[in-house]
Design a protein around this motif. Structure first.
Motif, PDB file in Angstrom:
ATOM      1  N   ALA A  10       5.682  -7.095   8.132  1.00  0.00           N
ATOM      2  CA  ALA A  10       5.133  -5.884   7.512  1.00  0.00           C
ATOM      3  C   ALA A  10       6.208  -4.804   7.553  1.00  0.00           C
ATOM      4  O   ALA A  10       6.668  -4.427   8.630  1.00  0.00           O
ATOM      5  CB  ALA A  10       3.891  -5.425   8.271  1.00  0.00           C
ATOM      6  N   HIS A  11       6.620  -4.367   6.365  1.00  0.00           N
ATOM      7  CA  HIS A  11       7.679  -3.367   6.258  1.00  0.00           C
ATOM      8  C   HIS A  11       7.051  -2.003   6.015  1.00  0.00           C
ATOM      9  O   HIS A  11       6.405  -1.794   4.983  1.00  0.00           O
ATOM     10  CB  HIS A  11       8.641  -3.726   5.130  1.00  0.00           C
ATOM     11  N   PHE A  12       7.216  -1.105   6.955  1.00  0.00           N
ATOM     12  CA  PHE A  12       6.718   0.270   6.844  1.00  0.00           C
ATOM     13  C   PHE A  12       7.901   1.168   6.529  1.00  0.00           C
ATOM     14  O   PHE A  12       8.920   1.133   7.235  1.00  0.00           O
ATOM     15  CB  PHE A  12       6.063   0.707   8.161  1.00  0.00           C
ATOM     16  N   ALA A  57       0.835  -1.201   0.000  1.00  0.00           N
ATOM     17  CA  ALA A  57       0.000   0.000   0.000  1.00  0.00           C
ATOM     18  C   ALA A  57       0.869   1.249   0.000  1.00  0.00           C
ATOM     19  O   ALA A  57       1.938   1.281   0.618  1.00  0.00           O
ATOM     20  CB  ALA A  57      -0.916  -0.002   1.225  1.00  0.00           C
ATOM     21  N   PHE A  58       0.382   2.248  -0.707  1.00  0.00           N
ATOM     22  CA  PHE A  58       0.945   3.590  -0.649  1.00  0.00           C
ATOM     23  C   PHE A  58      -0.018   4.449   0.173  1.00  0.00           C
ATOM     24  O   PHE A  58      -1.215   4.537  -0.151  1.00  0.00           O
ATOM     25  CB  PHE A  58       1.056   4.185  -2.053  1.00  0.00           C
ATOM     26  N   ALA A  59       0.499   5.082   1.209  1.00  0.00           N
ATOM     27  CA  ALA A  59      -0.280   6.033   2.009  1.00  0.00           C
ATOM     28  C   ALA A  59      -1.682   5.523   2.347  1.00  0.00           C
ATOM     29  O   ALA A  59      -2.685   6.196   2.099  1.00  0.00           O
ATOM     30  CB  ALA A  59      -0.377   7.367   1.266  1.00  0.00           C
ATOM     31  N   PRO A  82      -0.730 -11.261   5.106  1.00  0.00           N
ATOM     32  CA  PRO A  82       0.369 -11.784   4.289  1.00  0.00           C
ATOM     33  C   PRO A  82       1.536 -10.797   4.330  1.00  0.00           C
ATOM     34  O   PRO A  82       1.372  -9.668   4.799  1.00  0.00           O
ATOM     35  CB  PRO A  82      -0.244 -11.874   2.885  1.00  0.00           C
ATOM     36  N   PRO A  83       2.724 -11.197   3.843  1.00  0.00           N
ATOM     37  CA  PRO A  83       3.840 -10.255   3.801  1.00  0.00           C
ATOM     38  C   PRO A  83       3.394  -8.921   3.208  1.00  0.00           C
ATOM     39  O   PRO A  83       2.736  -8.889   2.158  1.00  0.00           O
ATOM     40  CB  PRO A  83       4.857 -10.966   2.915  1.00  0.00           C
ATOM     41  N   ALA A  84       3.763  -7.831   3.914  1.00  0.00           N
ATOM     42  CA  ALA A  84       3.221  -6.511   3.543  1.00  0.00           C
ATOM     43  C   ALA A  84       4.330  -5.482   3.385  1.00  0.00           C
ATOM     44  O   ALA A  84       5.329  -5.496   4.115  1.00  0.00           O
ATOM     45  CB  ALA A  84       2.243  -6.049   4.619  1.00  0.00           C
ATOM     46  N   LEU A  85       4.150  -4.585   2.418  1.00  0.00           N
ATOM     47  CA  LEU A  85       5.046  -3.449   2.196  1.00  0.00           C
ATOM     48  C   LEU A  85       4.191  -2.189   2.162  1.00  0.00           C
ATOM     49  O   LEU A  85       3.242  -2.103   1.369  1.00  0.00           O
ATOM     50  CB  LEU A  85       5.787  -3.617   0.863  1.00  0.00           C
ATOM     51  N   ILE A  86       4.530  -1.227   3.027  1.00  0.00           N
ATOM     52  CA  ILE A  86       3.721  -0.004   3.131  1.00  0.00           C
ATOM     53  C   ILE A  86       4.645   1.205   3.055  1.00  0.00           C
ATOM     54  O   ILE A  86       5.595   1.325   3.845  1.00  0.00           O
ATOM     55  CB  ILE A  86       2.905  -0.002   4.438  1.00  0.00           C
ATOM     56  N   LEU A  89      -4.295   9.169   7.851  1.00  0.00           N
ATOM     57  CA  LEU A  89      -3.643   7.915   7.474  1.00  0.00           C
ATOM     58  C   LEU A  89      -3.131   7.129   8.694  1.00  0.00           C
ATOM     59  O   LEU A  89      -3.094   5.897   8.644  1.00  0.00           O
ATOM     60  CB  LEU A  89      -2.522   8.198   6.467  1.00  0.00           C
ATOM     61  N   THR A  90      -2.740   7.792   9.745  1.00  0.00           N
ATOM     62  CA  THR A  90      -2.370   7.179  11.048  1.00  0.00           C
ATOM     63  C   THR A  90      -1.512   5.922  10.882  1.00  0.00           C
ATOM     64  O   THR A  90      -1.742   4.899  11.557  1.00  0.00           O
ATOM     65  CB  THR A  90      -3.629   6.851  11.887  1.00  0.00           C
ATOM     66  N   THR A  91      -0.525   6.012  10.012  1.00  0.00           N
ATOM     67  CA  THR A  91       0.275   4.845   9.622  1.00  0.00           C
ATOM     68  C   THR A  91       0.871   4.104  10.819  1.00  0.00           C
ATOM     69  O   THR A  91       0.868   2.860  10.854  1.00  0.00           O
ATOM     70  CB  THR A  91       1.426   5.319   8.714  1.00  0.00           C
ATOM     71  N   GLU A  92       1.380   4.868  11.791  1.00  0.00           N
ATOM     72  CA  GLU A  92       2.090   4.231  12.905  1.00  0.00           C
ATOM     73  C   GLU A  92       1.182   3.355  13.758  1.00  0.00           C
ATOM     74  O   GLU A  92       1.663   2.433  14.421  1.00  0.00           O
ATOM     75  CB  GLU A  92       2.760   5.292  13.784  1.00  0.00           C
ATOM     76  N   LEU A  93      -0.127   3.635  13.760  1.00  0.00           N
ATOM     77  CA  LEU A  93      -1.022   2.773  14.544  1.00  0.00           C
ATOM     78  C   LEU A  93      -0.973   1.336  14.037  1.00  0.00           C
ATOM     79  O   LEU A  93      -0.916   0.378  14.827  1.00  0.00           O
ATOM     80  CB  LEU A  93      -2.468   3.297  14.479  1.00  0.00           C
ATOM     81  N   LEU A  94      -0.983   1.170  12.728  1.00  0.00           N
ATOM     82  CA  LEU A  94      -0.931  -0.189  12.175  1.00  0.00           C
ATOM     83  C   LEU A  94       0.459  -0.776  12.335  1.00  0.00           C
ATOM     84  O   LEU A  94       0.607  -1.978  12.628  1.00  0.00           O
ATOM     85  CB  LEU A  94      -1.344  -0.192  10.697  1.00  0.00           C
TER      86      LEU A  94
END
Ligand SMILES: N[C@@H](CCC(=O)N[C@@H](CSC=O)C(=O)NCC(=O)O)C(=O)O
Length: 281
Positions: A249-251, A172-174, A216-220, A233-238
């Motif tokens: 999951a790679h952020f 996912a992007f943003a 599943p393996p994730a790239l964000i 977007l609150t990315t850090e919560l996830l």
């Protein structure tokens, strides 16, 4: 399932493959729908895996195919890429004057509230109807991955979480990672699902992770000059929830990048290679 009116609206040669746009009557959404399919050169001689792409607010099937520049990598890696419109469309489909509700803002959920419920069933469309059409009419080998941007990033993560084992990878992007907690999501969920927030949890990636659903393996990827970050977007919560559960999951956070397809086009190669590895290409 009736796909008798499936018709090709566009066909463009690109990197040795074909970028196509198709139209059909969706029995799930009760309207005409457009979706795009990129057929890599490898699809001419055998079945290939599929990456489903879910776009964001105000988008349709065109944004990815005209702005992201993914075709070069899909052709090299042998991945079919399918992108759909972001909501039901038409003069008889409910809408709102705001750009973050109604047509162009389906949020990839099944609405239960009127006037939305008769058409707004994007979850069922993306999970059932469209993959059945792809499997029946295009050369796929059954392996699938899913990706998206912003509202579509929410859709990709949420759909991957709700369908364990189906997708080899998600990116996912943003993404909107916790729609129940932010203004965009609260506005849409109140309208589409009603005011009982207990019904929202099944459509919220953060809630699904906290409930123990596997990812599943994730790239964000998230741009740090994105005007919607961090409020919507609150990315850090996830990220924190995934770390607590040991998920792969790679952020990644990138200075200077905003919310646009310039950001997406800058990292789409890495997303394509990430999915190709997971798809065992
Ligand atoms: N109001 C603006 C902004 C809409 C916008 O930024 N849409 C994004 C997705 S936002 C979250 O889901 C987008 O992808 N826009 C399309 C594009 O090609 O950039 C507007 O109406 O444009």
């Amino acid at each position: 399932m009736s796909t008798s009116d499936l018709s090709r609206r566009e066909k463009h040669y690109a990197f040795g493959g074909w970028q196509e746009v198709w139209q059909h009557t969706s029995h799930t959404l009760n309207c005409m729908m457009n979706f795009s399919v990129y057929l890599p050169p490898q699809a001419a001689t055998g079945p290939v895996p599929v990456l489903y792409w879910l776009s964001g607010l105000t988008c349709n099937e065109q944004n990815l195919i005209t702005k992201a520049g993914f075709q070069r990598y899909a052709a090299e890696l042998g991945v079919m890429v399918v992108a759909m419109d972001t909501s039901p469309r038409g003069s008889d489909v409910a809408d709102d004057s705001a750009w973050d509700l109604g047509q162009g803002a389906g949020f990839y959920i099944n609405a239960t509230e009127q006037p939305w419920a008769s058409h707004f069933r994007m979850y069922e469309y993306v999970v059932d109807e469209l993959p059945n059409i792809i499997a029946a009419h295009f050369p796929t080998n059954g392996r699938q991955a899913i990706a998206g941007h912003s509202m579509g990033g929410h859709g990709a993560l949420m759909i991957a979480l709700k369908n364990p084992g189906r997708f080899s990878s998600v990116s996912a992007f943003a993404p909107i990672v916790a729609p129940s907690r932010v203004a965009w999501g609260q506005k849409a969920f109140n309208a589409y699902l009603g005011h009982d927030t207990r019904h929202w949890q099944q459509w919220d990636s953060l809630c699904l992770v906290e409930q123990g659903q596997p990812l599943p393996p994730a790239l964000i990827d998230q741009g740090l000059d994105d005007p919607f970050y961090p409020e919507q977007l609150t990315t850090e919560l996830l990220e924190t929830a995934c770390q607590a559960r040991g998920m792969i999951a790679h952020f990644r956070y990138h200075e200077h990048y905003d919310h646009s397809y310039y950001f997406i086009s800058s990292f789409i190669e890495e997303h394509m290679r990430f999915h190709a590895t997971a798809l065992q290409l």
